[in-house]
Write an enzyme that holds these catalytic residues in place. Structure first.
Site, PDB file in Angstrom:
ATOM      1  N   CYS A 120     -30.557  11.141  42.371  1.00  0.00           N
ATOM      2  CA  CYS A 120     -30.479  12.612  42.442  1.00  0.00           C
ATOM      3  C   CYS A 120     -30.447  13.271  41.063  1.00  0.00           C
ATOM      4  O   CYS A 120     -30.709  14.460  40.934  1.00  0.00           O
ATOM      5  CB  CYS A 120     -29.243  13.034  43.229  1.00  0.00           C
ATOM      6  SG  CYS A 120     -29.180  12.307  44.866  1.00  0.00           S
ATOM      7  N   HIS A 260     -27.802  20.296  41.773  1.00  0.00           N
ATOM      8  CA  HIS A 260     -28.374  19.428  42.803  1.00  0.00           C
ATOM      9  C   HIS A 260     -27.696  19.756  44.131  1.00  0.00           C
ATOM     10  O   HIS A 260     -26.482  19.954  44.195  1.00  0.00           O
ATOM     11  CB  HIS A 260     -28.143  17.962  42.425  1.00  0.00           C
ATOM     12  CG  HIS A 260     -28.368  17.035  43.568  1.00  0.00           C
ATOM     13  ND1 HIS A 260     -29.519  17.075  44.327  1.00  0.00           N
ATOM     14  CD2 HIS A 260     -27.595  16.067  44.115  1.00  0.00           C
ATOM     15  CE1 HIS A 260     -29.438  16.157  45.278  1.00  0.00           C
ATOM     16  NE2 HIS A 260     -28.281  15.541  45.173  1.00  0.00           N
ATOM     17  N   ASN A 290     -30.259  17.500  51.422  1.00  0.00           N
ATOM     18  CA  ASN A 290     -30.252  16.846  50.110  1.00  0.00           C
ATOM     19  C   ASN A 290     -31.618  16.188  49.896  1.00  0.00           C
ATOM     20  O   ASN A 290     -31.949  15.211  50.555  1.00  0.00           O
ATOM     21  CB  ASN A 290     -29.123  15.803  50.089  1.00  0.00           C
ATOM     22  CG  ASN A 290     -29.058  15.015  48.782  1.00  0.00           C
ATOM     23  OD1 ASN A 290     -29.963  15.080  47.956  1.00  0.00           O
ATOM     24  ND2 ASN A 290     -27.986  14.262  48.607  1.00  0.00           N
TER      25      ASN A 290
HETATM   26  C1  LIG Z   1     -20.808  12.696  53.704  1.00  0.00           C
HETATM   27  C2  LIG Z   1     -19.879  13.873  53.746  1.00  0.00           C
HETATM   28  C3  LIG Z   1     -20.609  15.113  54.207  1.00  0.00           C
HETATM   29  C4  LIG Z   1     -18.793  13.564  54.772  1.00  0.00           C
HETATM   30  O1  LIG Z   1     -17.842  14.623  54.787  1.00  0.00           O
HETATM   31  P1  LIG Z   1     -16.282  14.292  54.743  1.00  0.00           P
HETATM   32  O2  LIG Z   1     -15.593  15.565  54.924  1.00  0.00           O
HETATM   33  O3  LIG Z   1     -16.016  13.522  53.482  1.00  0.00           O
HETATM   34  O4  LIG Z   1     -16.112  13.411  56.014  1.00  0.00           O
HETATM   35  P2  LIG Z   1     -15.519  11.930  56.131  1.00  0.00           P
HETATM   36  O5  LIG Z   1     -16.494  10.948  55.580  1.00  0.00           O
HETATM   37  O6  LIG Z   1     -14.133  11.946  55.573  1.00  0.00           O
HETATM   38  O7  LIG Z   1     -15.470  11.761  57.693  1.00  0.00           O
HETATM   39  C5  LIG Z   1     -14.599  12.540  58.499  1.00  0.00           C
HETATM   40  C6  LIG Z   1     -14.797  12.127  59.946  1.00  0.00           C
HETATM   41  O8  LIG Z   1     -16.065  12.630  60.399  1.00  0.00           O
HETATM   42  C7  LIG Z   1     -16.821  11.561  60.952  1.00  0.00           C
HETATM   43  N1  LIG Z   1     -18.239  11.806  60.737  1.00  0.00           N
HETATM   44  C8  LIG Z   1     -19.026  11.335  59.748  1.00  0.00           C
HETATM   45  N2  LIG Z   1     -20.260  11.802  59.886  1.00  0.00           N
HETATM   46  C9  LIG Z   1     -20.262  12.596  60.982  1.00  0.00           C
HETATM   47  C10 LIG Z   1     -21.244  13.365  61.610  1.00  0.00           C
HETATM   48  N3  LIG Z   1     -22.511  13.419  61.160  1.00  0.00           N
HETATM   49  N4  LIG Z   1     -20.899  14.068  62.701  1.00  0.00           N
HETATM   50  C11 LIG Z   1     -19.648  14.032  63.174  1.00  0.00           C
HETATM   51  N5  LIG Z   1     -18.664  13.318  62.608  1.00  0.00           N
HETATM   52  C12 LIG Z   1     -18.964  12.611  61.518  1.00  0.00           C
HETATM   53  C13 LIG Z   1     -16.335  10.327  60.271  1.00  0.00           C
HETATM   54  O9  LIG Z   1     -16.595   9.173  61.074  1.00  0.00           O
HETATM   55  C14 LIG Z   1     -14.849  10.609  60.155  1.00  0.00           C
HETATM   56  O10 LIG Z   1     -14.225  10.337  61.357  1.00  0.00           O
HETATM   57  P3  LIG Z   1     -12.771   9.656  61.402  1.00  0.00           P
HETATM   58  O11 LIG Z   1     -11.878  10.645  60.702  1.00  0.00           O
HETATM   59  O12 LIG Z   1     -12.518   9.511  62.852  1.00  0.00           O
HETATM   60  O13 LIG Z   1     -12.915   8.378  60.636  1.00  0.00           O
HETATM   61  C15 LIG Z   1     -19.228  14.126  52.374  1.00  0.00           C
HETATM   62  O14 LIG Z   1     -18.300  13.107  52.097  1.00  0.00           O
HETATM   63  C16 LIG Z   1     -20.232  14.168  51.236  1.00  0.00           C
HETATM   64  O15 LIG Z   1     -21.065  15.050  51.158  1.00  0.00           O
HETATM   65  N6  LIG Z   1     -20.120  13.233  50.311  1.00  0.00           N
HETATM   66  C17 LIG Z   1     -20.938  13.185  49.111  1.00  0.00           C
HETATM   67  C18 LIG Z   1     -22.383  13.011  49.445  1.00  0.00           C
HETATM   68  C19 LIG Z   1     -23.141  12.820  48.202  1.00  0.00           C
HETATM   69  O16 LIG Z   1     -22.811  13.347  47.176  1.00  0.00           O
HETATM   70  N7  LIG Z   1     -24.190  12.017  48.311  1.00  0.00           N
HETATM   71  C20 LIG Z   1     -24.938  11.479  47.280  1.00  0.00           C
HETATM   72  C21 LIG Z   1     -24.938  12.108  45.993  1.00  0.00           C
HETATM   73  S1  LIG Z   1     -26.388  12.969  45.913  1.00  0.00           S
END
Ligand SMILES: CC(C)(COP(=O)(O)OP(=O)(O)OC[C@H]1O[C@@H](n2cnc3c(N)ncnc32)[C@H](O)[C@@H]1OP(=O)(O)O)[C@@H](O)C(=O)NCCC(=O)NCCS
Length: 357
Positions: A120, A260, A290
């Site tokens: 990215c 980004h 993204n």
């Molecule tokens: C991926 C992302 C959106 C997840 O959001 P989050 O608030 O951190 O969510 P978590 O990973 O803590 O998951 C919370 C819960 O939602 C659930 N969950 C994950 N994806 C889900 C989806 N698409 N729909 C519903 N629930 C989902 C998880 O299983 C978890 O459930 P649990 O609490 O029962 O274990 C976020 O962490 C993110 O954007 N991270 C960085 C991404 C990034 O920078 N990527 C690459 C760099 S470019």
């Protein structure tokens, strides 16, 4: 990386372009594919839809259209390009490079063509490389393309990742300018020891493609999102501050920051830490998701063609991604205001239930 010595000439963006595929994958479509909801996706990421390349479109096809638009704005032809640099994690093939494939399609016969693999952060890395090439007189015209077909390495059975990624391309033409204009500073960083937080485990020399790697779905992106989130906020904030310091500017002197587009909440958290007003930070993740190395040049082209940028504006570019890689650049804009409409292909919405990309 630091500010170039005064003796070096500057490098500035003289044309931009973008292209996104016509097909939209909405949150409602994803609700039919995995256990997720529109509410969850919007609240946790800010994404409402993303674009998906047609089966016959590879990264070079998306990059071609963006590149043509950028050259057209710059008033140049493909034969004018000295170096064609493609930032991508999703080349058409591993051999040859995506840039060589694009070179042939574009007809950039004089160009040296090669890929940079910085996920990215690829476009920001490319700005640093390009500024060095132009500043040192190695190249006069560089075409820098950020392009991804992330849908090809996304597991549409994994709700942790499949709601996030989209396809698209952005491009910029860079040419020499007076020192003190154009790309003022670039600050780029890597931390390879954390590489497995965001990876495609198979398909390289460590785990070549086999029936087992396919069965394990190891050719798709695996991500530990929660860990990345915090690292991304800090890395983006710190690298932008460093790039500002090198450029001799403060946060308040930035007209716009183009981050980004990884997650709306990451962007908002970075904005809060830098005390930037909301209208100074560009967000289009709701429409594209993204798109990795393409997200910054897509945002930039939208701003340019909307007439939002004027000469003298100070811009910040900032990214974070797999590798890990992160970085920022500060630029003083030199291109006159554009009034051109965004030349994208005619769009249509795919509404077929459960449509798999
Ligand atoms: C991926 C992302 C959106 C997840 O959001 P989050 O608030 O951190 O969510 P978590 O990973 O803590 O998951 C919370 C819960 O939602 C659930 N969950 C994950 N994806 C889900 C989806 N698409 N729909 C519903 N629930 C989902 C998880 O299983 C978890 O459930 P649990 O609490 O029962 O274990 C976020 O962490 C993110 O954007 N991270 C960085 C991404 C990034 O920078 N990527 C690459 C760099 S470019």
């Amino acid at each position: 990386m630091t500010r170039p010595p005064e003796s070096l000439r500057g490098a500035t963006i003289t044309g931009t372009g973008m292209y996104v595929p016509e097909r939209r994958l909405t949150n409602a479509d994803l609700e039919r594919m995995v256990d997720t909801s529109d509410d969850w996706i919007v609240e946790r990421s800010g994404i409402r839809e993303r674009r998906i390349a047609a089966p016959d479109q590879a990264s070079s096809d998306l990059g071609l259209i963006a590149a043509q638009h950028a050259l057209e704005m710059a008033g140049l032809g493909p034969e004018d390009v000295d170096q064609l640099i493609v930032a991508t994690t999703t080349p058409d093939r591993f051999l040859p490079s995506c840039a060589c494939t694009l070179q042939a399609k574009l007809g950039a016969s004089k160009a040296a063509a090669y890929d940079i693999f910085a996920a990215c952060s690829g476009f920001v890395y490319g700005l640093g490389l390009t500024r060095g090439l132009i500043g040192a007189g190695v190249a006069d015209t560089v075409l820098l393309v950020g392009v991804e077909t992330l849908s090809r390495i996304t597991d549409y059975e994994d709700r942790n990742t499949c709601v996030l990624f989209g396809d698209g391309a952005g491009a910029a033409v860079l040419r020499p300018c007076a020192p003190g204009e154009g790309i003022l500073s670039v600050s780029i960083h890597s931390e390879g020891s954390m590489g497995d937080i965001l990876e495609v485990p198979a398909g390289g020399s460590r785990a070549p493609a086999s029936a087992e790697t396919v069965a394990r779905r190891d050719h798709y992106v695996k991500m530990r999102g929660r860990e990345l989130f915090k690292l991304a906020v800090r890395g983006m904030e710190e690298s932008l501050m460093r790039a500002l310091e090198t450029a001799g500017l403060g946060v308040a002197e930035l007209e716009l920051v183009i981050p980004h587009q990884a997650n709306r909440r990451i962007i908002d958290a970075m904005r809060g830490r830098l005390a930037l007003p909301e209208d100074k930070v560009v967000v289009n993740i709701d429409r594209y998701g993204n798109t990795s190395s393409a997200s910054i040049p897509i945002s930039l082209d939208e701003l340019v063609r909307a007439g939002r940028l004027k000469p003298g504006d100070n811009l910040g570019f900032v990214a974070f991604g797999g590798g890990l890689t992160w970085g920022a650049s500060v630029a003083r804009w030199t291109l006159a205001r554009q009034a051109a409409a965004v030349p994208t292909a005619e769009e249509h919405v795919i509404t077929a239930p459960g449509t798999a990309p």
